[in-house]
Design an enzyme around this catalytic site. Structure first.
Site, short mmCIF file in Angstrom:
data_model
loop_
_atom_site.label_atom_id
_atom_site.label_comp_id
_atom_site.label_asym_id
_atom_site.label_seq_id
_atom_site.Cartn_x
_atom_site.Cartn_y
_atom_site.Cartn_z
N ASP A 29 10.28 34.48 28.00
CA ASP A 29 9.27 33.65 28.68
C ASP A 29 9.70 33.42 30.14
OD1 ASP A 29 7.01 32.20 29.26
OD2 ASP A 29 7.52 30.47 27.99
N HIS A 45 7.58 38.95 26.50
CA HIS A 45 6.96 37.76 27.09
C HIS A 45 7.59 37.42 28.43
CE1 HIS A 45 5.40 33.39 26.27
NE2 HIS A 45 5.32 33.70 27.54
N HIS A 57 7.04 31.82 21.93
CA HIS A 57 8.03 30.73 22.15
C HIS A 57 8.00 29.61 21.10
CE1 HIS A 57 4.41 29.22 24.03
NE2 HIS A 57 4.62 29.74 25.20
N ASN A 63 -1.68 35.34 33.20
CA ASN A 63 -2.04 34.20 34.07
C ASN A 63 -1.69 34.44 35.54
OD1 ASN A 63 0.71 33.95 33.52
ND2 ASN A 63 0.67 31.73 33.38
N HIS A 114 0.06 30.71 22.64
CA HIS A 114 0.77 29.55 23.19
C HIS A 114 0.23 28.35 22.42
CE1 HIS A 114 2.14 27.05 26.82
NE2 HIS A 114 1.42 26.21 26.10
#
Ligand SMILES: [Zn+2]
Ligand SMILES: [Zn+2]
Length: 425
Positions: free
Chosen positions: A307, A62, A234, A96, A181
């Site tokens: 992340d 991630h 996460h 993204n 998410h």
């Protein structure tokens, strides 16, 4: 070409190995792992790993590499420079970007950039929905054909439960994991930090744990309905950990990751309107931190993922309400994970497993192991080396870390990808 890593302690959880061993690398592959002195003869190239740990290169499932579209924050090159400096030899990058990685051409573009950088391996994660809009499914088949290893709208939750159901159904045909998410935007209601005493004191709008818990519950129910592979990104709340534990006990195909900041920091880090403590999901309370640790300890949480979310200083040096979410994480993950070993939460081998074999297995990658025949992706790290985090010294293009000035213990000294040295401290 022959290369021998000698004198170190090999920790290879995939093969239940933890012993003084030497590693023979040939033609970019692990050729053999055997007792000290087995391989090195006069004239050979060797790396002296005395006093160090020799482990499979870490696999971060991630990260945000920001290219294409946000090259001022990070590029595939700077992101992978940061990765190998942290001991990571493979990273999976979220969709993204701009344009969004929701079709095969963006997936191929990222892979080409990674081949040019030639540092860590990069595995793109394709978007779940077109444009991350949460309305219709992206070209999943096309992205998988181009090399995507998972699907995720990360950065955005999938608010439409029916779309999530269709994605789980579709991806189960490829045995493809969907990384989620988990944030109910209606419950989050524009909050900017965790809802609790600190948000009250600071006068900031809070996000309740329920925003995460409710979505984890919904998606586990949908995983049960569809038989799809669900991966909780996460994980930050005690409720989410409990739900994943239950889903696993039931035998569902549910996995989970936690980020170091969620098992190290609490909401109090936001004190003083510290925008480097602003992230999604937000830093929670001590009870949540303890639950994440327990989840890591008992196997509920499979993987440690950073992340890694680089942002330009102009996006952080603003009012807390308007600051961007996220922190850089690739270069601090190892020492923060080693804190769990020091605290007795994980053995060193279990810690390495959560940074290597487990994330590789979830993504279906043949990495995260020192098995004979595997690619020679290796990290040689010093578990006792102390260093101080100087944000200006990070390899990432961005400096947004809440760990600036922290004393860390544990450092990657040499990183190899495909038998080639790509980083030395
Ligand atoms: Zn996210
Ligand atoms: Zn993310």
């Amino acid at each position: 070409m022959k290369l021998v890593i000698y004198g170190g302690t090999v920790i290879d959880p995939a093969n239940d190995r933890e012993a003084a061993l030497d590693v023979l690398i040939e033609d970019g592959l692990i050729r053999a792992v055997d007792k000290p002195g087995s391989f090195l003869t006069a004239g050979d190239t060797g790396i002296d790993a005395s006093g160090l740990v020799v482990a499979p290169g870490f696999v971060d499932m991630h990260v945000h590499l920001r290219e294409p579209g946000f090259e001022y924050k990070e590029t595939v090159l700077t992101g992978t420079q940061s990765a190998v400096a942290g001991g990571f030899t493979a990273v999976a990058c979220m969709a993204n970007t701009n344009p969004v990685n929701d079709n095969g051409s963006v997936t191929r573009y990222i892979i080409e950039k990674a081949q040019t950088a030639n540092l860590a391996r990069v595995f793109p994660i394709g978007a779940l929905s077109k444009g991350l809009k949460g309305e219709s499914l992206a070209d999943i088949g096309e992205m998988v054909a181009a090399g995507a290893v998972a699907i995720s709208d990360d950065g955005r939750p999938v608010m439409d439960g029916n779309l999530m159901r269709r994605a789980l159904e579709y991806c189960s045909m490829f045995q493809l994991p969907i990384s989620v998410h988990e944030e109910d935007l209606h419950l989050a209601a524009g909050g900017v930090m965790n809802e609790g005493p600190t948000s009250l004191r600071l006068g900031l709008k809070g996000i309740p744990n329920a925003a995460e818990d409710a979505m984890v519950a919904r998606d586990i129910i949908l995983a049960r309905l569809t038989g799809g592979r669900l991966h909780i990104a996460h994980t930050s709340t005690r409720g989410a950990v409990a739900l994943v534990r239950q889903a696993k006990a039931e035998g569902l195909q549910v996995t989970a990751e936690a980020a170091p900041h969620h098992f190290i920091l609490t909401e109090e880090t936001v004190e003083g309107y510290n925008t480097n403590a602003k992230m999604a999901p937000p830093l929670r309370q001590m009870g949540d931190v303890l639950a994440i640790k327990e989840g890591l300890r008992d196997g509920t949480i499979d993987a440690i993922a950073t992340d890694h979310a680089p942002h330009h200083r102009d996006e952080k040096e603003v009012e807390f309400d308007h600051a961007a979410n996220g922190i850089v994480g690739l270069e601090t993950a190892l020492p923060l994970t080693l804190r769990l070993v020091k605290e007795g939460v994980l053995s060193l081998s279990e810690a390495v497993r959560k940074l290597t074999f487990n994330p590789a297995r979830i993504l279906g990658l043949p990495h995260g192991t020192l098995s004979v025949g595997a690619a020679a992706d290796v990290v040689i790290f010093d578990p006792a080396r102390s260093w101080q985090v100087v944000p200006e010294g990070l390899r990432s293009k961005s400096r947004n870390t809440p760990f600036g000035g922290w004393e860390m213990t544990g450092k990657a000294m040499t990183t190899l990808v495909g038998g080639k040295i790509v980083y030395t401290a």
